[in-house]
Motif scaffolding. Structure first.
Motif, PDB file in Angstrom:
ATOM      1  N   LEU A 145     -44.712 -45.268  18.323  1.00  0.00           N
ATOM      2  CA  LEU A 145     -45.656 -44.160  18.387  1.00  0.00           C
ATOM      3  C   LEU A 145     -46.152 -43.928  19.813  1.00  0.00           C
ATOM      4  CD1 LEU A 145     -47.497 -44.838  15.050  1.00  0.00           C
ATOM      5  CD2 LEU A 145     -46.448 -42.666  15.691  1.00  0.00           C
ATOM      6  N   LYS A 146     -46.374 -42.646  20.112  1.00  0.00           N
ATOM      7  CA  LYS A 146     -46.833 -42.225  21.430  1.00  0.00           C
ATOM      8  C   LYS A 146     -48.171 -41.500  21.281  1.00  0.00           C
ATOM      9  CE  LYS A 146     -42.005 -41.235  22.683  1.00  0.00           C
ATOM     10  NZ  LYS A 146     -41.071 -40.191  23.175  1.00  0.00           N
ATOM     11  N   SER A 147     -48.879 -41.380  22.368  1.00  0.00           N
ATOM     12  CA  SER A 147     -50.175 -40.703  22.306  1.00  0.00           C
ATOM     13  C   SER A 147     -50.017 -39.255  21.818  1.00  0.00           C
ATOM     14  CB  SER A 147     -50.847 -40.735  23.673  1.00  0.00           C
ATOM     15  OG  SER A 147     -50.018 -40.131  24.658  1.00  0.00           O
ATOM     16  N   GLU A 148     -48.890 -38.649  22.146  1.00  0.00           N
ATOM     17  CA  GLU A 148     -48.688 -37.258  21.733  1.00  0.00           C
ATOM     18  C   GLU A 148     -48.398 -37.107  20.238  1.00  0.00           C
ATOM     19  OE1 GLU A 148     -47.189 -38.855  24.283  1.00  0.00           O
ATOM     20  OE2 GLU A 148     -45.075 -38.234  24.476  1.00  0.00           O
ATOM     21  N   ASP A 149     -48.259 -38.221  19.538  1.00  0.00           N
ATOM     22  CA  ASP A 149     -48.114 -38.169  18.080  1.00  0.00           C
ATOM     23  C   ASP A 149     -49.470 -38.080  17.387  1.00  0.00           C
ATOM     24  OD1 ASP A 149     -45.508 -40.607  18.432  1.00  0.00           O
ATOM     25  OD2 ASP A 149     -45.261 -38.452  18.060  1.00  0.00           O
ATOM     26  N   THR A 150     -50.537 -38.186  18.146  1.00  0.00           N
ATOM     27  CA  THR A 150     -51.878 -38.099  17.571  1.00  0.00           C
ATOM     28  C   THR A 150     -52.101 -36.733  16.946  1.00  0.00           C
ATOM     29  OG1 THR A 150     -52.818 -39.701  19.110  1.00  0.00           O
ATOM     30  CG2 THR A 150     -54.336 -38.123  18.097  1.00  0.00           C
ATOM     31  N   ALA A 151     -52.463 -36.726  15.664  1.00  0.00           N
ATOM     32  CA  ALA A 151     -52.654 -35.470  14.929  1.00  0.00           C
ATOM     33  C   ALA A 151     -53.078 -35.802  13.505  1.00  0.00           C
ATOM     34  CB  ALA A 151     -51.356 -34.658  14.897  1.00  0.00           C
ATOM     35  N   VAL A 152     -53.469 -34.769  12.784  1.00  0.00           N
ATOM     36  CA  VAL A 152     -53.613 -34.881  11.336  1.00  0.00           C
ATOM     37  C   VAL A 152     -52.252 -34.569  10.735  1.00  0.00           C
ATOM     38  CG1 VAL A 152     -54.745 -34.021   9.270  1.00  0.00           C
ATOM     39  CG2 VAL A 152     -56.034 -34.218  11.413  1.00  0.00           C
ATOM     40  N   TYR A 153     -51.787 -35.461   9.887  1.00  0.00           N
ATOM     41  CA  TYR A 153     -50.482 -35.314   9.258  1.00  0.00           C
ATOM     42  C   TYR A 153     -50.650 -34.841   7.813  1.00  0.00           C
ATOM     43  CZ  TYR A 153     -48.082 -37.444  13.191  1.00  0.00           C
ATOM     44  OH  TYR A 153     -47.560 -37.688  14.440  1.00  0.00           O
ATOM     45  N   TYR A 154     -49.889 -33.822   7.474  1.00  0.00           N
ATOM     46  CA  TYR A 154     -49.933 -33.228   6.143  1.00  0.00           C
ATOM     47  C   TYR A 154     -48.560 -33.304   5.493  1.00  0.00           C
ATOM     48  CZ  TYR A 154     -54.119 -30.892   8.006  1.00  0.00           C
ATOM     49  OH  TYR A 154     -55.329 -30.611   8.582  1.00  0.00           O
ATOM     50  N   CYS A 155     -48.553 -33.457   4.173  1.00  0.00           N
ATOM     51  CA  CYS A 155     -47.297 -33.286   3.464  1.00  0.00           C
ATOM     52  C   CYS A 155     -47.383 -32.000   2.641  1.00  0.00           C
ATOM     53  CB  CYS A 155     -46.961 -34.477   2.581  1.00  0.00           C
ATOM     54  SG  CYS A 155     -48.090 -34.817   1.224  1.00  0.00           S
ATOM     55  N   GLY A 156     -46.227 -31.382   2.490  1.00  0.00           N
ATOM     56  CA  GLY A 156     -46.138 -30.152   1.720  1.00  0.00           C
ATOM     57  C   GLY A 156     -44.975 -30.231   0.752  1.00  0.00           C
ATOM     58  N   ALA A 157     -45.068 -29.487  -0.333  1.00  0.00           N
ATOM     59  CA  ALA A 157     -44.006 -29.446  -1.346  1.00  0.00           C
ATOM     60  C   ALA A 157     -43.498 -28.017  -1.480  1.00  0.00           C
ATOM     61  CB  ALA A 157     -44.531 -29.940  -2.690  1.00  0.00           C
ATOM     62  N   HIS A 158     -42.168 -27.904  -1.480  1.00  0.00           N
ATOM     63  CA  HIS A 158     -41.508 -26.597  -1.555  1.00  0.00           C
ATOM     64  C   HIS A 158     -40.482 -26.634  -2.674  1.00  0.00           C
ATOM     65  CE1 HIS A 158     -39.465 -22.966  -0.561  1.00  0.00           C
ATOM     66  NE2 HIS A 158     -38.484 -23.501   0.148  1.00  0.00           N
ATOM     67  N   LEU A 159     -40.611 -25.717  -3.627  1.00  0.00           N
ATOM     68  CA  LEU A 159     -39.719 -25.696  -4.794  1.00  0.00           C
ATOM     69  C   LEU A 159     -38.370 -25.128  -4.388  1.00  0.00           C
ATOM     70  CD1 LEU A 159     -39.428 -26.213  -7.834  1.00  0.00           C
ATOM     71  CD2 LEU A 159     -40.262 -23.892  -8.224  1.00  0.00           C
ATOM     72  N   VAL A 160     -37.444 -26.021  -4.061  1.00  0.00           N
ATOM     73  CA  VAL A 160     -36.090 -25.626  -3.673  1.00  0.00           C
ATOM     74  C   VAL A 160     -35.201 -26.855  -3.819  1.00  0.00           C
ATOM     75  CG1 VAL A 160     -36.331 -26.244  -1.207  1.00  0.00           C
ATOM     76  CG2 VAL A 160     -34.734 -24.439  -1.905  1.00  0.00           C
ATOM     77  N   ARG A 161     -33.951 -26.613  -4.109  1.00  0.00           N
ATOM     78  CA  ARG A 161     -33.014 -27.736  -4.232  1.00  0.00           C
ATOM     79  C   ARG A 161     -31.922 -27.608  -3.188  1.00  0.00           C
ATOM     80  NH1 ARG A 161     -32.058 -29.365 -10.426  1.00  0.00           N
ATOM     81  NH2 ARG A 161     -31.863 -31.370  -9.392  1.00  0.00           N
ATOM     82  N   GLY A 162     -31.518 -28.715  -2.641  1.00  0.00           N
ATOM     83  CA  GLY A 162     -30.360 -28.745  -1.749  1.00  0.00           C
ATOM     84  C   GLY A 162     -30.662 -28.647  -0.271  1.00  0.00           C
ATOM     85  N   ARG A 163     -31.844 -28.204   0.089  1.00  0.00           N
ATOM     86  CA  ARG A 163     -32.158 -28.066   1.504  1.00  0.00           C
ATOM     87  C   ARG A 163     -33.635 -28.303   1.716  1.00  0.00           C
ATOM     88  NH1 ARG A 163     -34.457 -23.016   2.532  1.00  0.00           N
ATOM     89  NH2 ARG A 163     -34.415 -21.587   0.757  1.00  0.00           N
ATOM     90  N   CYS A 164     -34.021 -28.422   2.971  1.00  0.00           N
ATOM     91  CA  CYS A 164     -35.452 -28.511   3.265  1.00  0.00           C
ATOM     92  C   CYS A 164     -35.732 -27.849   4.602  1.00  0.00           C
ATOM     93  CB  CYS A 164     -35.934 -29.966   3.243  1.00  0.00           C
ATOM     94  SG  CYS A 164     -35.299 -31.029   4.553  1.00  0.00           S
ATOM     95  N   PRO A 165     -36.546 -26.850   4.611  1.00  0.00           N
ATOM     96  CA  PRO A 165     -36.916 -26.190   5.858  1.00  0.00           C
ATOM     97  C   PRO A 165     -38.106 -26.904   6.503  1.00  0.00           C
ATOM     98  CG  PRO A 165     -37.814 -24.970   4.004  1.00  0.00           C
ATOM     99  CD  PRO A 165     -37.067 -26.138   3.434  1.00  0.00           C
ATOM    100  N   VAL A 166     -38.066 -27.031   7.818  1.00  0.00           N
ATOM    101  CA  VAL A 166     -39.204 -27.651   8.505  1.00  0.00           C
ATOM    102  C   VAL A 166     -40.089 -26.541   9.054  1.00  0.00           C
ATOM    103  CG1 VAL A 166     -39.865 -29.504  10.087  1.00  0.00           C
ATOM    104  CG2 VAL A 166     -37.548 -29.433   9.158  1.00  0.00           C
ATOM    105  N   VAL A 167     -40.500 -25.672   8.146  1.00  0.00           N
ATOM    106  CA  VAL A 167     -41.303 -24.503   8.487  1.00  0.00           C
ATOM    107  C   VAL A 167     -42.513 -24.487   7.569  1.00  0.00           C
ATOM    108  CG1 VAL A 167     -41.371 -22.006   8.607  1.00  0.00           C
ATOM    109  CG2 VAL A 167     -39.237 -23.220   9.155  1.00  0.00           C
ATOM    110  N   PRO A 168     -43.716 -24.578   8.100  1.00  0.00           N
ATOM    111  CA  PRO A 168     -44.904 -24.674   7.237  1.00  0.00           C
ATOM    112  C   PRO A 168     -45.020 -23.538   6.226  1.00  0.00           C
ATOM    113  CG  PRO A 168     -45.489 -25.149   9.517  1.00  0.00           C
ATOM    114  CD  PRO A 168     -44.073 -24.666   9.531  1.00  0.00           C
ATOM    115  N   GLY A 169     -44.651 -22.330   6.613  1.00  0.00           N
ATOM    116  CA  GLY A 169     -44.835 -21.180   5.741  1.00  0.00           C
ATOM    117  C   GLY A 169     -44.014 -21.215   4.472  1.00  0.00           C
ATOM    118  N   ALA A 170     -43.012 -22.083   4.424  1.00  0.00           N
ATOM    119  CA  ALA A 170     -42.151 -22.157   3.239  1.00  0.00           C
ATOM    120  C   ALA A 170     -42.757 -22.997   2.123  1.00  0.00           C
ATOM    121  CB  ALA A 170     -40.793 -22.730   3.619  1.00  0.00           C
TER     122      ALA A 170
END
Length: 125
Positions: free
Chosen positions: A86-111
């Motif tokens: 871990l680095k200082s720049e990793d400092t943040a609030v970390y959230y998990c999100g769930a997206h109803l989709v099969r086969g792929r995963c987008p790394v886009v919050p809006g999805a």
């Protein structure tokens, strides 16, 4: 009621490790891609990593590749994010999100439809 709860955050020194957990209740994760995102003060929420519903596909932000590992246990209805070096720049609030989709995963919050409340990770000496 659909709920995601993150845990495992805390204060760690640079070079240290943490494992975050994202526990789901009220629904089964079997059909959902799960993403980890983070938001530092004054910055927009950014994608860190995601894993597809089956676990066969994963994606990582360039800034965490080789240091973070995402995994899931659909029996426990839990997704993990192992964070090493871990680095200082990793400092943040970390959230998990769930997206109803099969086969792929987008790394886009809006999805993502469902979100947890976040867990704070502070990397500091």
């Amino acid at each position: 009621q659909v709920q995601l709860v993150e845990s495992g955050g805390g204060l760690v020194q640079p070079g240290g490790s943490l494992r975050l957990s994202c526990d789901a209740s009220g629904f089964t994760l079997d059909y959902y891609a799960i993403g980890w995102f983070r938001q530092a003060p004054g910055k927009e929420r950014e994608g860190v990593s995601c894993i597809s519903s089956s676990g066969s596909n994963t994606n990582y932000a360039d800034s965490v590749k080789g240091r973070f590992t995402i995994s899931r246990d659909n029996v426990k209805n839990t997704v993990y994010l192992r964070m090493n070096s871990l680095k200082s720049e990793d400092t943040a609030v970390y959230y998990c999100g769930a997206h109803l989709v099969r086969g792929r995963c987008p790394v886009v919050p809006g999805a993502y439809e469902h979100w947890g409340q976040g867990t704070l990770v502070t990397v500091s000496s």
